[in-house]
Design an enzyme around this catalytic site. Structure first.
Site, PDB file in Angstrom:
ATOM      1  N   SER A  51       0.878  -1.182   0.000  1.00  0.00           N
ATOM      2  CA  SER A  51       0.000   0.000   0.000  1.00  0.00           C
ATOM      3  C   SER A  51       0.906   1.219   0.000  1.00  0.00           C
ATOM      4  O   SER A  51       2.098   1.122   0.333  1.00  0.00           O
ATOM      5  CB  SER A  51      -0.836  -0.020   1.288  1.00  0.00           C
ATOM      6  OG  SER A  51      -1.367   1.257   1.577  1.00  0.00           O
ATOM      7  N   TYR A  99      -1.561  -1.670  10.618  1.00  0.00           N
ATOM      8  CA  TYR A  99      -1.695  -1.868   9.164  1.00  0.00           C
ATOM      9  C   TYR A  99      -0.456  -1.286   8.464  1.00  0.00           C
ATOM     10  O   TYR A  99       0.142  -1.926   7.589  1.00  0.00           O
ATOM     11  CB  TYR A  99      -2.979  -1.179   8.686  1.00  0.00           C
ATOM     12  CG  TYR A  99      -3.244  -1.277   7.201  1.00  0.00           C
ATOM     13  CD1 TYR A  99      -3.805  -2.418   6.650  1.00  0.00           C
ATOM     14  CD2 TYR A  99      -2.953  -0.205   6.346  1.00  0.00           C
ATOM     15  CE1 TYR A  99      -4.069  -2.498   5.281  1.00  0.00           C
ATOM     16  CE2 TYR A  99      -3.214  -0.273   4.988  1.00  0.00           C
ATOM     17  CZ  TYR A  99      -3.772  -1.430   4.453  1.00  0.00           C
ATOM     18  OH  TYR A  99      -4.023  -1.503   3.106  1.00  0.00           O
ATOM     19  N   LYS A 101       2.444  -3.217   6.141  1.00  0.00           N
ATOM     20  CA  LYS A 101       2.712  -2.861   4.738  1.00  0.00           C
ATOM     21  C   LYS A 101       4.172  -2.448   4.545  1.00  0.00           C
ATOM     22  O   LYS A 101       4.774  -2.766   3.507  1.00  0.00           O
ATOM     23  CB  LYS A 101       1.739  -1.768   4.281  1.00  0.00           C
ATOM     24  CG  LYS A 101       0.273  -2.212   4.285  1.00  0.00           C
ATOM     25  CD  LYS A 101       0.036  -3.462   3.432  1.00  0.00           C
ATOM     26  CE  LYS A 101      -1.416  -3.867   3.319  1.00  0.00           C
ATOM     27  NZ  LYS A 101      -1.627  -5.044   2.470  1.00  0.00           N
TER      28      LYS A 101
HETATM   29  N1  NAI Z   1      -8.647  -0.564  -0.953  1.00  0.00           N
HETATM   30  C1  NAI Z   1      -7.588   0.181  -0.743  1.00  0.00           C
HETATM   31  O1  NAI Z   1      -7.684   1.415  -0.572  1.00  0.00           O
HETATM   32  C2  NAI Z   1      -6.227  -0.424  -0.768  1.00  0.00           C
HETATM   33  C3  NAI Z   1      -6.011  -1.763  -0.522  1.00  0.00           C
HETATM   34  N2  NAI Z   1      -4.727  -2.247  -0.490  1.00  0.00           N
HETATM   35  C4  NAI Z   1      -4.466  -3.640  -0.219  1.00  0.00           C
HETATM   36  O2  NAI Z   1      -5.051  -4.418  -1.238  1.00  0.00           O
HETATM   37  C5  NAI Z   1      -5.378  -5.710  -0.740  1.00  0.00           C
HETATM   38  C6  NAI Z   1      -6.820  -6.034  -1.102  1.00  0.00           C
HETATM   39  O3  NAI Z   1      -7.638  -5.076  -0.484  1.00  0.00           O
HETATM   40  P1  NAI Z   1      -9.129  -4.734  -0.956  1.00  0.00           P
HETATM   41  O4  NAI Z   1      -9.453  -5.458  -2.183  1.00  0.00           O
HETATM   42  O5  NAI Z   1      -9.243  -3.279  -0.914  1.00  0.00           O
HETATM   43  O6  NAI Z   1      -9.938  -5.333   0.276  1.00  0.00           O
HETATM   44  P2  NAI Z   1     -11.337  -6.077   0.348  1.00  0.00           P
HETATM   45  O7  NAI Z   1     -11.708  -6.055   1.776  1.00  0.00           O
HETATM   46  O8  NAI Z   1     -12.278  -5.531  -0.652  1.00  0.00           O
HETATM   47  O9  NAI Z   1     -10.986  -7.577  -0.109  1.00  0.00           O
HETATM   48  C7  NAI Z   1     -10.127  -8.367   0.635  1.00  0.00           C
HETATM   49  C8  NAI Z   1     -10.389  -9.831   0.341  1.00  0.00           C
HETATM   50  O10 NAI Z   1      -9.478 -10.579   1.157  1.00  0.00           O
HETATM   51  C9  NAI Z   1     -10.204 -11.652   1.775  1.00  0.00           C
HETATM   52  N3  NAI Z   1      -9.542 -12.044   3.020  1.00  0.00           N
HETATM   53  C10 NAI Z   1      -9.551 -11.384   4.195  1.00  0.00           C
HETATM   54  N4  NAI Z   1      -8.892 -12.077   5.116  1.00  0.00           N
HETATM   55  C11 NAI Z   1      -8.446 -13.204   4.511  1.00  0.00           C
HETATM   56  C12 NAI Z   1      -7.708 -14.329   4.956  1.00  0.00           C
HETATM   57  N5  NAI Z   1      -7.315 -14.443   6.235  1.00  0.00           N
HETATM   58  N6  NAI Z   1      -7.401 -15.290   4.068  1.00  0.00           N
HETATM   59  C13 NAI Z   1      -7.831 -15.206   2.788  1.00  0.00           C
HETATM   60  N7  NAI Z   1      -8.552 -14.181   2.312  1.00  0.00           N
HETATM   61  C14 NAI Z   1      -8.853 -13.184   3.169  1.00  0.00           C
HETATM   62  C15 NAI Z   1     -11.603 -11.099   1.990  1.00  0.00           C
HETATM   63  O11 NAI Z   1     -12.550 -12.132   2.188  1.00  0.00           O
HETATM   64  C16 NAI Z   1     -11.796 -10.288   0.714  1.00  0.00           C
HETATM   65  O12 NAI Z   1     -12.356 -11.072  -0.299  1.00  0.00           O
HETATM   66  C17 NAI Z   1      -5.110  -5.661   0.761  1.00  0.00           C
HETATM   67  O13 NAI Z   1      -3.861  -6.240   1.038  1.00  0.00           O
HETATM   68  C18 NAI Z   1      -5.080  -4.176   1.067  1.00  0.00           C
HETATM   69  O14 NAI Z   1      -4.305  -3.876   2.183  1.00  0.00           O
HETATM   70  C19 NAI Z   1      -3.652  -1.448  -0.746  1.00  0.00           C
HETATM   71  C20 NAI Z   1      -3.820  -0.130  -0.991  1.00  0.00           C
HETATM   72  C21 NAI Z   1      -5.105   0.487  -1.051  1.00  0.00           C
HETATM   73  C1  LIG Z   2      -8.539   3.607   6.082  1.00  0.00           C
HETATM   74  C2  LIG Z   2      -7.531   3.006   5.215  1.00  0.00           C
HETATM   75  C3  LIG Z   2      -7.997   2.633   3.889  1.00  0.00           C
HETATM   76  C4  LIG Z   2      -7.244   2.052   2.995  1.00  0.00           C
HETATM   77  C5  LIG Z   2      -5.821   1.653   3.267  1.00  0.00           C
HETATM   78  C6  LIG Z   2      -5.057   1.595   2.027  1.00  0.00           C
HETATM   79  O1  LIG Z   2      -3.940   0.769   2.098  1.00  0.00           O
HETATM   80  C7  LIG Z   2      -4.723   2.954   1.521  1.00  0.00           C
HETATM   81  C8  LIG Z   2      -3.713   3.709   1.912  1.00  0.00           C
HETATM   82  C9  LIG Z   2      -3.568   4.990   1.280  1.00  0.00           C
HETATM   83  C10 LIG Z   2      -2.824   6.006   1.674  1.00  0.00           C
HETATM   84  C11 LIG Z   2      -1.668   5.962   2.476  1.00  0.00           C
HETATM   85  C12 LIG Z   2      -1.189   7.058   2.960  1.00  0.00           C
HETATM   86  C13 LIG Z   2       0.188   7.353   3.139  1.00  0.00           C
HETATM   87  C14 LIG Z   2       0.519   8.483   3.752  1.00  0.00           C
HETATM   88  C15 LIG Z   2       1.788   9.099   3.698  1.00  0.00           C
HETATM   89  O2  LIG Z   2       2.593   8.946   2.872  1.00  0.00           O
HETATM   90  C16 LIG Z   2       2.042  10.040   4.807  1.00  0.00           C
HETATM   91  O3  LIG Z   2       3.397  10.178   5.031  1.00  0.00           O
HETATM   92  C17 LIG Z   2       1.476  11.378   4.489  1.00  0.00           C
HETATM   93  C18 LIG Z   2       1.035  11.938   5.756  1.00  0.00           C
HETATM   94  C19 LIG Z   2       0.472  13.113   5.874  1.00  0.00           C
HETATM   95  C20 LIG Z   2       0.228  14.005   4.736  1.00  0.00           C
HETATM   96  C21 LIG Z   2      -0.370  15.260   5.257  1.00  0.00           C
HETATM   97  C22 LIG Z   2      -0.510  16.168   4.111  1.00  0.00           C
HETATM   98  O4  LIG Z   2       0.503  16.499   3.484  1.00  0.00           O
HETATM   99  O5  LIG Z   2      -1.648  16.554   3.814  1.00  0.00           O
END
Ligand code: NAI
Ligand SMILES: CC/C=C\C[C@H](O)/C=C/C=C\C=C\C=C\C(=O)[C@@H](O)C/C=C\CCC(=O)O
Length: 267
Positions: free
Chosen positions: A139, A152, A156
């Protein structure tokens, strides 16, 4: 460029969200895809939907909790029996749960390690494997802190560090396996609403407005955009140890400094 026709891919957390998008783009490019998830109902429905759309027997669903060594190993053996090989492995399953933080570490970091080592043992050339590619989903919170989710964030950062170190090991020891990481900003999936959930965020609920303001800085991506990033990391043979940062205003490979940038202090 790696051609995907006839290749076999495994995607964890494939039943919805990013994992579903990753599975679909791999299918569209000719691969067969094993779907792994704890959600059996959604996983089986998706298997039916994908087999109808992309051809019978192109997809199979395996119920797996990535925090279980045994379930993961058993499913991997079943995948090998059905498809004969594994060429692409995407460790995508992840959760946000700051209250149950050990569970979060066990899924987000240990689950990635489990999947990666299973794939590596099968793929690496010194074991008689054919090589392959592993993509670990981190992420943007693996590159910079997300204040509301310290655990979290830690998982990551761990995924990014693990991926980079193992990619270097693969290069030095000539495993024939590429290992890359993805670092998307917020993506429109069910996970994104976590910051509104006391059940998941616990003591950090008071920081929800801070997350909201960060989401204004990093407007949400769509699953389809992020899936194109996966395809790049899988197909481009020159990429090993790469970390793809993805934001609405563009994607890019992260440059890690060869020397640690630092401000000297007197001790
Ligand atoms: N949605 C976002 O903003 C972002 C998500 N990510 C990462 O992307 C990946 C996927 O996330 P999303 O699709 O957004 O989430 P989501 O919640 O929509 O989907 C996650 C899937 O993983 C499954 N899962 C959960 N625990 C599990 C386990 N123990 N074993 C097997 N499957 C399991 C769930 O049943 C679900 O189908 C995650 O690693 C998340 O951290 C990274 C950056 C941004
Ligand atoms: C609630 C979480 C939902 C989804 C998690 C998913 O993995 C998405 C993450 C997306 C963003 C990550 C953010 C990273 C932040 C940074 O890089 C920080 O260092 C920036 C912090 C503050 C910025 C303040 C500003 O300039 O406005």
């Amino acid at each position: 460029m790696m051609a995907l026709q006839g290749k076999v891919a495994v995607v964890t957390g494939a039943a919805q969200g990013l994992g579903k998008g990753f599975a679909e783009i791999l299918l569209q490019n000719g691969a067969k895809v094993a779907l792994l998830d704890i959600n059996e109902k959604a996983g089986k429905e998706l298997e039916t939907q994908f087999n109808e759309a992309y051809g019978a027997d192109r997809t199979h669903f395996y119920p797996v909790d990535v925090s279980s060594d045994q379930q993961f190993k058993d499913a991997f053996q079943k995948i090998l029996s059905k498809f004969g090989q594994v060429d692409i492995f995407c460790n995508n399953a992840g959760i946000i749960n700051e209250k149950q933080w050990e569970k979060t570490v066990s899924i987000n970091l240990c689950g990635v390690v489990r999947g990666t080592y299973l794939a590596l043992e099968h793929m690496k050339k010194e074991n008689g494997g054919q090589g392959g590619v592993i993509v670990n989903v981190a992420s943007l919170a693996g590159l910079g802190p997300l204040a509301q989710t310290p655990i979290y964030t830690a998982t990551k950062f761990g995924v990014v560090g693990f991926t980079r170190a193992l990619a270097l090991a693969s290069e030095v020891a000539n495993y024939g396996v590429r290992i890359n990481a993805m670092c998307p900003a917020f993506v429109r999936t069910p996970l994104i609403d976590s910051f509104n959930s006391e059940e998941q965020i616990g003591q950090f609920m008071g920081l929800a407005d801070f997350t909201r303001s960060l989401m204004e800085k990093f407007p949400s991506l769509e699953v389809e955009e992020v899936s194109k990033g996966l395809l790049l990391l899988v197909k481009d043979d020159s990429l090993n140890g790469a970390c793809l940062a993805m934001m609405r205003d563009g994607a890019g490979l992260v440059s890690f400094p060869k020397e640690i940038p630092k401000t000297p202090v007197a001790l």
